[in-house]
Design an enzyme around this catalytic site. Structure first.
Site, short mmCIF file in Angstrom:
data_model
loop_
_atom_site.label_atom_id
_atom_site.label_comp_id
_atom_site.label_asym_id
_atom_site.label_seq_id
_atom_site.Cartn_x
_atom_site.Cartn_y
_atom_site.Cartn_z
N ASN A 6 -18.86 -27.77 -45.53
CA ASN A 6 -17.54 -26.84 -45.35
C ASN A 6 -17.69 -26.05 -46.60
OD1 ASN A 6 -15.02 -25.64 -45.72
ND2 ASN A 6 -14.29 -27.11 -43.95
N HIS A 9 -13.94 -23.93 -49.57
CA HIS A 9 -13.37 -24.03 -51.23
C HIS A 9 -13.95 -22.97 -51.97
CE1 HIS A 9 -10.65 -27.29 -50.80
NE2 HIS A 9 -11.67 -28.22 -50.12
N HIS A 42 -13.21 -22.70 -41.74
CA HIS A 42 -11.94 -22.76 -41.08
C HIS A 42 -11.18 -21.59 -41.28
CE1 HIS A 42 -8.02 -25.15 -40.33
NE2 HIS A 42 -8.10 -24.14 -39.68
N ARG A 44 -8.30 -19.70 -41.04
CA ARG A 44 -6.80 -20.18 -40.53
C ARG A 44 -6.04 -18.91 -40.19
NH1 ARG A 44 -5.55 -25.45 -43.33
NH2 ARG A 44 -3.52 -25.06 -42.62
N ARG A 48 -6.23 -18.05 -45.60
CA ARG A 48 -6.12 -18.65 -46.99
C ARG A 48 -7.37 -18.83 -47.51
NH1 ARG A 48 -3.84 -24.64 -46.67
NH2 ARG A 48 -1.99 -23.62 -45.68
N GLU A 69 -14.02 -24.12 -37.62
CA GLU A 69 -12.77 -24.80 -37.25
C GLU A 69 -11.56 -23.82 -36.90
OE1 GLU A 69 -11.67 -27.40 -40.62
OE2 GLU A 69 -13.62 -28.40 -40.57
N THR A 100 -5.96 -29.67 -43.77
CA THR A 100 -5.85 -30.32 -42.45
C THR A 100 -5.20 -31.87 -42.48
OG1 THR A 100 -7.53 -28.85 -41.59
CG2 THR A 100 -6.71 -30.80 -40.02
N GLU A 150 -14.56 -35.06 -33.35
CA GLU A 150 -14.57 -35.02 -34.78
C GLU A 150 -13.44 -36.27 -35.26
OE1 GLU A 150 -15.11 -32.08 -37.56
OE2 GLU A 150 -14.26 -33.31 -39.25
N HIS A 190 -13.60 -35.60 -43.18
CA HIS A 190 -12.10 -35.43 -43.97
C HIS A 190 -12.32 -36.56 -45.31
CE1 HIS A 190 -8.28 -33.79 -45.02
NE2 HIS A 190 -8.61 -32.87 -44.37
N1 PXP Z 1 -13.40 -31.81 -40.84
C1 PXP Z 1 -12.14 -31.19 -40.67
C2 PXP Z 1 -11.80 -30.88 -39.19
C3 PXP Z 1 -11.40 -30.56 -41.94
O1 PXP Z 1 -10.35 -29.75 -41.64
C4 PXP Z 1 -12.09 -30.65 -43.03
C5 PXP Z 1 -11.28 -29.98 -44.15
O2 PXP Z 1 -11.14 -28.60 -44.11
C6 PXP Z 1 -13.08 -31.42 -43.22
C7 PXP Z 1 -13.70 -32.22 -42.24
C8 PXP Z 1 -13.78 -31.68 -44.72
O3 PXP Z 1 -12.86 -32.22 -45.67
P1 PXP Z 1 -13.15 -32.57 -47.05
O4 PXP Z 1 -13.02 -31.07 -47.60
O5 PXP Z 1 -12.08 -33.33 -47.35
O6 PXP Z 1 -14.60 -33.05 -47.10
#
Ligand code: PXP
Length: 236
Positions: A6, A9, A42, A44, A48, A69, A100, A150, A190
């Site tokens: 992901n 960030h 994601h 949003r 953001r 996402e 999330t 997921e 997550h």
């Molecule tokens: N899966 C989903 C559905 C999420 O919303 C997120 C956070 O954006 C992640 C995975 C990844 O989480 P993390 O950034 O804590 O690794």
């Protein structure tokens, strides 16, 4: 197990000063070269982190797979149908949350989710529902023909005691097994990081882990290629 990265960030850092760097699209391409199995973003409602420009460029440029996402809201569903990611992961979204905060309640939103899945399927997009490791939620996901679930691993990741961690991991194990029995693909994500990921290699049935924060944070110090490859060695 597959590992998708992901890159939200990277976009958060870019947006902090309204600059164009660091670019999440460049990060995604470098991550692909380092060996990730897919890119997750994601989009949003408040934009953001990534924006439509990022999403469309990612669609054009990445060669692995794109996992979008998204909340099940009309504006984002329309964008998804147009951009056609390989996978759309439906997540709950609240404006004030930092990230999330938990899985979507499939049972409470069954008709909305059913029609969202139908729309996405019409555009040849597979669908995943981000849910808690609960049997009733998995049954509901299968009933409305989701392709994947997921499993939310945040509760496991944040557990303060070994006992709580063990209990949550058991729930995840049972959930993954149950979902597989129903023919669902199983992703997890997550709060996964370089230490807690190892145990997931022993959880039967998990096809893919989606990780953001831990890998991007590590990349700040060792570079993205090294951070990605360290995670690949732990996941595979
Ligand atoms: N899966 C989903 C559905 C999420 O919303 C997120 C956070 O954006 C992640 C995975 C990844 O989480 P993390 O950034 O804590 O690794």
């Amino acid at each position: 197990m597959r590992f998708t990265l992901n890159v939200d960030h990277i976009a958060i850092l870019r947006n902090a000063r309204g600059e164009v760097q660091p670019d999440p699209v460049t990060a995604a391409l470098l991550a692909e070269q380092a060996g990730v199995d897919g890119i997750v973003v994601h989009l949003r409602e408040d934009r953001r982190h990534i924006n439509e420009r990022d999403l469309r460029l990612l669609r054009e440029l990445i060669t692995t797979k794109l996992d979008l996402e998204m909340a099940a809201v009309d504006e984002i569903i329309a964008i998804a149908c147009d951009v056609q990611p390989e996978l759309a992961t439906i997540v709950p979204e609240r404006r004030q949350e930092l990230t999330t905060e938990g899985g979507i309640n499939v049972i409470d939103s069954i008709s909305l989710l059913k029609s969202t899945i139908k729309d996405l399927h019409k555009h040849e997009i597979e669908v995943s529902l981000f849910i808690e490791p609960e049997i009733e939620q998995i049954d509901a996901a299968a009933e409305i023909e989701s392709d994947y679930i997921e499993i939310h691993t945040g509760t496991f990741a944040n557990a303060l005691t070994e006992a709580d961690k063990f209990d949550e991991l058991e729930k995840i194990r049972i959930a993954a097994k149950h979902a597989k029995k129903l023919g669902l693909g199983v992703n997890a994500g997550h709060g996964l990081n370089y230490s807690n990921i190892k145990i997931f290699r022993e959880v039967e049935g998990i096809d893919e882990v989606s990780i953001g924060q831990a890998v991007i944070a590590r990349a700040m110090f060792v570079g993205l290629k090294e951070a990605v490859q360290e995670m690949i060695r732990l996941v595979k």
